[in-house]
Enzyme design. Structure first.
Site, PDB file in Angstrom:
ATOM      1  N   ILE A 253      -5.836  -2.408  14.958  1.00 25.12           N
ATOM      2  CA  ILE A 253      -6.251  -1.181  15.634  1.00 25.12           C
ATOM      3  C   ILE A 253      -5.233  -0.074  15.377  1.00 25.12           C
ATOM      4  CG2 ILE A 253      -5.114  -1.695  17.852  1.00 25.12           C
ATOM      5  CD1 ILE A 253      -7.789  -0.635  19.185  1.00 25.12           C
ATOM      6  N   CYS A 254      -5.712   1.163  15.406  1.00 27.00           N
ATOM      7  CA  CYS A 254      -4.852   2.345  15.327  1.00 27.00           C
ATOM      8  C   CYS A 254      -5.451   3.389  16.265  1.00 27.00           C
ATOM      9  CB  CYS A 254      -4.735   2.851  13.883  1.00 27.00           C
ATOM     10  SG  CYS A 254      -6.277   3.501  13.204  1.00 27.00           S
ATOM     11  N   ARG A 255      -5.226   4.661  15.984  1.00 23.45           N
ATOM     12  CA  ARG A 255      -5.776   5.707  16.853  1.00 23.45           C
ATOM     13  C   ARG A 255      -7.273   5.875  16.654  1.00 23.45           C
ATOM     14  NH1 ARG A 255      -6.795  10.832  15.803  1.00 23.45           N
ATOM     15  NH2 ARG A 255      -5.479  10.818  13.960  1.00 23.45           N
TER      16      ARG A 255
END
Length: 134
Positions: free
Chosen positions: A95-97
């Site tokens: 996951i990231c932004r």
């Protein structure tokens, strides 16, 4: 003719919901790249099934925006030198932004023999859905 129009609308609606990551349990596999939405991730975490969740945002972003409690931080900028610390025998959820950097991390990990799943929409979608951060 009406049947064709209805079928076309249903297919278009399904495609839009998939792209917006609103399908419950949505899993896509495009070109060998697996993706789930934040609802499916939340369901996995709620089931208490042990998973390996890595957040590839920079530490400053985690301090500003918070993170999912179970996530380990492996910044994308450092992944080439730190990825060997990740377990190869487990699926990695990334996951990231927004889903962009996690997609890059997923591709990198897959090139190195890991099974990786991108979280579509990232932390922006996670927060928009009202899920908890720490």
């Amino acid at each position: 003719m009406k049947t064709v129009a209805i079928v076309t609308l249903v297919i278009a609606g399904y495609w839009i919901l998939q792209r917006a990551n609103l399908m419950p349990g949505f899993l896509s596999n495009q070109g060998g790249r697996k993706m789930i939405n934040v609802q499916a991730l939340n369901d996995l975490l709620a089931s208490k099934t042990p998973i390996t969740l890595i957040d590839v945002r920079e530490p400053s972003e985690l301090k500003e925006d918070g993170k999912i409690a179970q996530a380990q931080n492996f910044p994308l900028s450092q992944l080439p030198s730190s990825y060997t610390r990740l377990p190869k025998d487990k699926t990695l959820y990334v996951i990231c932004r927004s889903g962009n950097r996690s997609g890059k991390a997923q591709a990198f990990l897959q090139q190195h023999g890991y099974d990786a799943v991108n979280i579509g929409g990232g932390m922006s979608a996670w927060k928009s859905a009202g899920y908890l951060c720490q």
